[in-house]
Enzyme design. Structure first.
Site, PDB file in Angstrom:
ATOM      1  N   GLU A 279      65.411 -28.150 -17.153  1.00  0.00           N
ATOM      2  CA  GLU A 279      65.844 -28.987 -15.566  1.00  0.00           C
ATOM      3  C   GLU A 279      67.255 -28.939 -16.350  1.00  0.00           C
ATOM      4  O   GLU A 279      68.106 -29.525 -15.698  1.00  0.00           O
ATOM      5  CB  GLU A 279      64.931 -29.807 -15.631  1.00  0.00           C
ATOM      6  N   GLU A 282      70.208 -27.191 -15.903  1.00  0.00           N
ATOM      7  CA  GLU A 282      70.211 -26.434 -15.264  1.00  0.00           C
ATOM      8  C   GLU A 282      71.300 -27.905 -14.121  1.00  0.00           C
ATOM      9  O   GLU A 282      72.264 -27.413 -13.512  1.00  0.00           O
ATOM     10  CB  GLU A 282      68.590 -26.919 -13.942  1.00  0.00           C
ATOM     11  N   CYS A 299      59.443 -31.938  -9.130  1.00  0.00           N
ATOM     12  CA  CYS A 299      57.845 -31.724  -9.783  1.00  0.00           C
ATOM     13  C   CYS A 299      57.346 -32.784  -9.749  1.00  0.00           C
ATOM     14  O   CYS A 299      55.614 -32.363  -9.481  1.00  0.00           O
ATOM     15  CB  CYS A 299      58.377 -32.488 -11.688  1.00  0.00           C
ATOM     16  N   SER A 319      66.001 -29.428  -7.301  1.00  0.00           N
ATOM     17  CA  SER A 319      65.777 -28.446  -9.496  1.00  0.00           C
ATOM     18  C   SER A 319      65.150 -27.506  -8.352  1.00  0.00           C
ATOM     19  O   SER A 319      64.439 -27.679  -7.796  1.00  0.00           O
ATOM     20  CB  SER A 319      65.385 -29.309 -10.173  1.00  0.00           C
ATOM     21  N   LYS A 358      48.574 -32.420  -5.853  1.00  0.00           N
ATOM     22  CA  LYS A 358      48.655 -31.333  -6.257  1.00  0.00           C
ATOM     23  C   LYS A 358      48.003 -30.023  -6.194  1.00  0.00           C
ATOM     24  O   LYS A 358      47.636 -28.840  -6.633  1.00  0.00           O
ATOM     25  CB  LYS A 358      48.267 -31.647  -7.886  1.00  0.00           C
ATOM     26  N   GLU A 361      49.661 -28.258  -3.838  1.00  0.00           N
ATOM     27  CA  GLU A 361      50.721 -27.111  -4.582  1.00  0.00           C
ATOM     28  C   GLU A 361      50.089 -26.009  -4.721  1.00  0.00           C
ATOM     29  O   GLU A 361      50.886 -25.221  -5.461  1.00  0.00           O
ATOM     30  CB  GLU A 361      50.943 -28.353  -5.884  1.00  0.00           C
ATOM     31  N   GLU A 366      53.748 -19.454  -3.750  1.00  0.00           N
ATOM     32  CA  GLU A 366      54.683 -19.041  -4.113  1.00  0.00           C
ATOM     33  C   GLU A 366      54.607 -19.291  -5.329  1.00  0.00           C
ATOM     34  O   GLU A 366      54.844 -18.734  -6.706  1.00  0.00           O
ATOM     35  CB  GLU A 366      56.037 -19.427  -3.957  1.00  0.00           C
ATOM     36  N   CYS A 503      53.563 -41.137 -11.187  1.00  0.00           N
ATOM     37  CA  CYS A 503      51.839 -40.431 -11.180  1.00  0.00           C
ATOM     38  C   CYS A 503      50.298 -41.601 -11.625  1.00  0.00           C
ATOM     39  O   CYS A 503      50.040 -41.859 -11.097  1.00  0.00           O
ATOM     40  CB  CYS A 503      52.127 -39.875 -12.169  1.00  0.00           C
TER      41      CYS A 503
HETATM   42 FE1  HC0 Z   1      52.500 -36.485 -12.732  1.00  0.00          FE
HETATM   43 FE2  HC0 Z   1      53.714 -34.064 -13.986  1.00  0.00          FE
HETATM   44  S1  HC0 Z   1      54.643 -35.797 -14.267  1.00  0.00           S
HETATM   45  S2  HC0 Z   1      53.968 -35.099 -11.198  1.00  0.00           S
HETATM   46  O1  HC0 Z   1      54.000 -37.491 -12.116  1.00  0.00           O
HETATM   47  O2  HC0 Z   1      56.274 -33.113 -13.361  1.00  0.00           O
HETATM   48  O3  HC0 Z   1      49.744 -35.624 -11.077  1.00  0.00           O
HETATM   49  O4  HC0 Z   1      50.575 -37.793 -14.548  1.00  0.00           O
HETATM   50  O5  HC0 Z   1      51.305 -33.934 -14.093  1.00  0.00           O
HETATM   51  O6  HC0 Z   1      52.970 -31.413 -12.251  1.00  0.00           O
HETATM   52  O7  HC0 Z   1      53.626 -33.666 -16.767  1.00  0.00           O
HETATM   53  C1  HC0 Z   1      51.353 -35.849 -11.772  1.00  0.00           C
HETATM   54  C2  HC0 Z   1      51.032 -37.138 -13.923  1.00  0.00           C
HETATM   55  C3  HC0 Z   1      52.084 -34.270 -13.894  1.00  0.00           C
HETATM   56  C4  HC0 Z   1      53.722 -32.329 -12.949  1.00  0.00           C
HETATM   57  C5  HC0 Z   1      54.343 -33.372 -15.816  1.00  0.00           C
HETATM   58  C6  HC0 Z   1      55.466 -33.621 -14.058  1.00  0.00           C
END
Ligand code: HC0
Length: 569
Positions: A279, A282, A299, A319, A358, A361, A366, A503
């Site tokens: 990133e 990028e 993310c 990104s 998540k 996701e 994809e 997170c």
């Molecule tokens: Fe997160 Fe992550 S930091 S989104 O907030 O970027 O869920 O803890 O794992 O993938 O590393 C959540 C937390 C993750 C991812 C990382 C990011």
């Protein structure tokens, strides 16, 4: 200041306080259900009723302002009868399968019924509403049979996240909280962030569990089961085992995962470091070549769902990096599989995440660039705690253990991804050194830290001024997106995390998760970062080897194939 009397005791509280706050100051606990400080203060459930001298009716203490000389009684026969009646009415239309309910261990309705001493429900034979369960998403389950119409979820979804995926529909007894038009969640604008789950007092909104699927993989001798743990899980899981919020339990979590039977215990922090390499490069590329700016981090999957749904025309600001969770899965089934001569078809990749989005996701079509799903199952921090309890592992007696190599090696920069501002700070630690070729004297980018709504600053990269901003929670994200929409964004780089606090405040974290607890988890993350021997992503030795032996360089063809993606409207 206002002086009043709570059960005969004089207390002084600031003007504008509620009776509930005054009672707390007087050392009296009034039961509440719908009340959620700063989020849902609507007096809907009538469980916090009190008697106020001069008032004909009982009043809901959570919304009644104090007045000078007021005399409040919190524990009279009339109050006790009324509170019991309210809760009995709720229970009379509640699906009472407590022993098998996911919230059995910490249901607020159960707790209040216990505090009020309810031993029978007088209206059990009455009519019940019969809305069916909504199982339509891979992330969340909505079960109206357990809903008490407190509207906490509605408030958090509309006021904190500005998504308005669920609303009250119908009137009186027939009211239901659901997506408008009584649609399924999957067909609603829900971003799967799970903030509703964190505030739900019962089991009406929960994560979709994948515990049985993970047990099956662990029990299958043909499967090589690899686990990754997200940055924010280690400063939260202890809460499920009686530790103070903000305890750091990294080593015990690793030991517990090994004891559960995972073949390798790796760390998402590793691919968080890798994300910074991709990133950061990028960003520099876009700055140099006139690419789309501001570039926004990609993310946080709830955030991705949000921009796709509400700001689809601005998706090219994202990104192209996949999230660290997905990068980890893609590398496990390629680099790791090749290096250790394991058939990727036999690898099961499990993630432990603080996040419900998540789960969604991982199921995106994809996310299969290696030819296999990057990630097979996502468990929340809460689900991991349940597995540890199911296995009879005494978490607090575990000796601390280390992550496995190679994909368990990480830096403090990867770790701080778990707090709002962490991705920005990690990126700046690396980008600054790459551009200026100077060592950063102070690694702490204080502007990015803390719970302020939107944080911003300007960084001087040897003459190139880069303006950056950080937002957490979707209401705050909207502010930055609207600037872009109006052609007024002064920024080059923006970090957005879907959940308040980042997170550490994700929808899969232990309940309760509130502002105070978020703050403690953030402090824990930065404390742990300070203790790490390496604190910059580009110094991660395994990331360096990965580029040398496998990827080539950031943004290489292989990186693009495995670690990047494109989101669509
Ligand atoms: Fe997160 Fe992550 S930091 S989104 O907030 O970027 O869920 O803890 O794992 O993938 O590393 C959540 C937390 C993750 C991812 C990382 C990011």
């Amino acid at each position: 200041m206002i002086n009043l009397f709570i059960d005969g005791k004089e207390v002084e509280v600031p003007e504008g306080s509620t009776v509930l706050q005054a009672a707390e100051k007087a050392g009296k606990k009034i039961p509440t259900l719908c009340f959620l400080k700063d989020i849902n203060e609507i007096g809907a459930c009538r469980v916090c009723l009190v008697e106020v001298e001069g008032a004909r009716n009982l009043l809901a203490s959570c919304v009644t302002p104090v007045s000078e000389g007021m005399k409040v009684l919190t524990n009279t026969p009339r109050v006790r009868r009324a509170r019991k009646l309210q809760v009995e009415l709720l229970l009379s239309n509640h699906e009472m399968n407590c022993p098998t309910c996911i919230r059995n261990g910490n249901c607020e309705l159960k707790q209040v019924a216990e505090e009020l001493g309810i031993r029978e429900i007088r209206f059990n034979d009455g009519k019940k509403t019969t809305y069916s369960k909504d199982n339509s998403t891979p992330a969340l389950i909505r079960d109206p049979g357990k809903c008490i119409l407190c509207r906490r979820c509605v408030s958090v979804c509309s006021n904190v996240q500005t998504v308005e995926a669920i609303v009250p529909i119908g009137r009186g007894f027939d009211t239901v909280i659901a997506p408008s038009g009584l649609k399924n969640l999957a067909d609603s604008p829900c971003v799967k962030c799970g903030q509703c789950v964190l505030v739900c007092p019962t089991g009406a909104l929960t994560e979709k569990e994948y515990i049985e699927e993970v047990w099956a993989a662990l029990d299958d001798p043909k499967k090589h089961v690899v686990v990754q743990t997200a940055p924010a899980t280690r400063v939260a899981i202890g809460q499920e085992f009686g530790y103070e919020p903000g305890s750091i339990n990294t080593g015990q979590m690793v030991a517990a995962l090994r004891a559960l039977g995972f073949d390798r215990v790796f760390d998402t922090d590793f691919t968080a470091d890798l994300t910074i390499m991709e990133e950061g490069t990028e960003l520099l590329h876009r700055l140099k070549n006139g690419g789309k700016l501001p570039m926004i981090t990609s993310c946080s999957p709830g955030w991705i769902n949000f921009i796709e749904t509400f700001y689809g025309d601005y998706i090219d600001h994202l990104s192209t990096c996949k999230s660290p969770q997905q990068m980890f899965g893609a590398l496990t089934k390629t680099y790791y599989a090749e290096k250790f001569n394991i058939d990727p078809a036999d690898i099961v990749c499990v993630s432990i995440m603080p996040c419900t989005a998540k789960k969604f996701e991982a199921r995106r079509p994809e996310m299969i660039s290696s030819g296999y799903p990057d990630v097979d199952y996502v468990l929340t921090t809460r689900e991991l705690a349940r597995m540890i309890k199911q296995a009879g592992i005494k978490f607090d007696e575990l000796e601390e253990e280390e992550y496995d190599e190679p994909l368990g090696i990480s830096t403090g920069a990867g770790l701080i991804f778990g707090a709002t501002g962490g991705v920005m700070e990690a990126a700046l630690r690396t980008v600054y050194e790459i551009v200026t070729k100077k060592e950063l004297e102070n690694l702490e980018f204080e502007f990015a830290r803390g719970l302020e709504d939107v944080k911003e600053t300007e960084i001087d990269l040897d003459g190139t001024k880069v303006r950056v901003a950080v937002a957490h929670g979707l209401k705050n994200a909207r502010k930055l997106l609207d600037q872009i929409k109006n052609g007024e964004s002064p920024y080059h780089f923006i970090e957005i995390m879907c959940c308040p606090g980042g997170c550490i405040g994700g929808g899969g974290q232990p309940i309760p998760t509130n502002t105070e607890i978020r703050q403690k988890r953030i402090e824990a993350i930065y404390k742990e970062d300070k203790n790490m021997p390496l604190r910059k992503s580009h110094e991660n030795p395994v990331v360096q080897v990965l580029y040398k032996d496998f990827l080539g360089e950031p943004l290489s063809e292989k990186s693009h194939q495995l670690l990047h993606t494109h989101y669509t409207k």
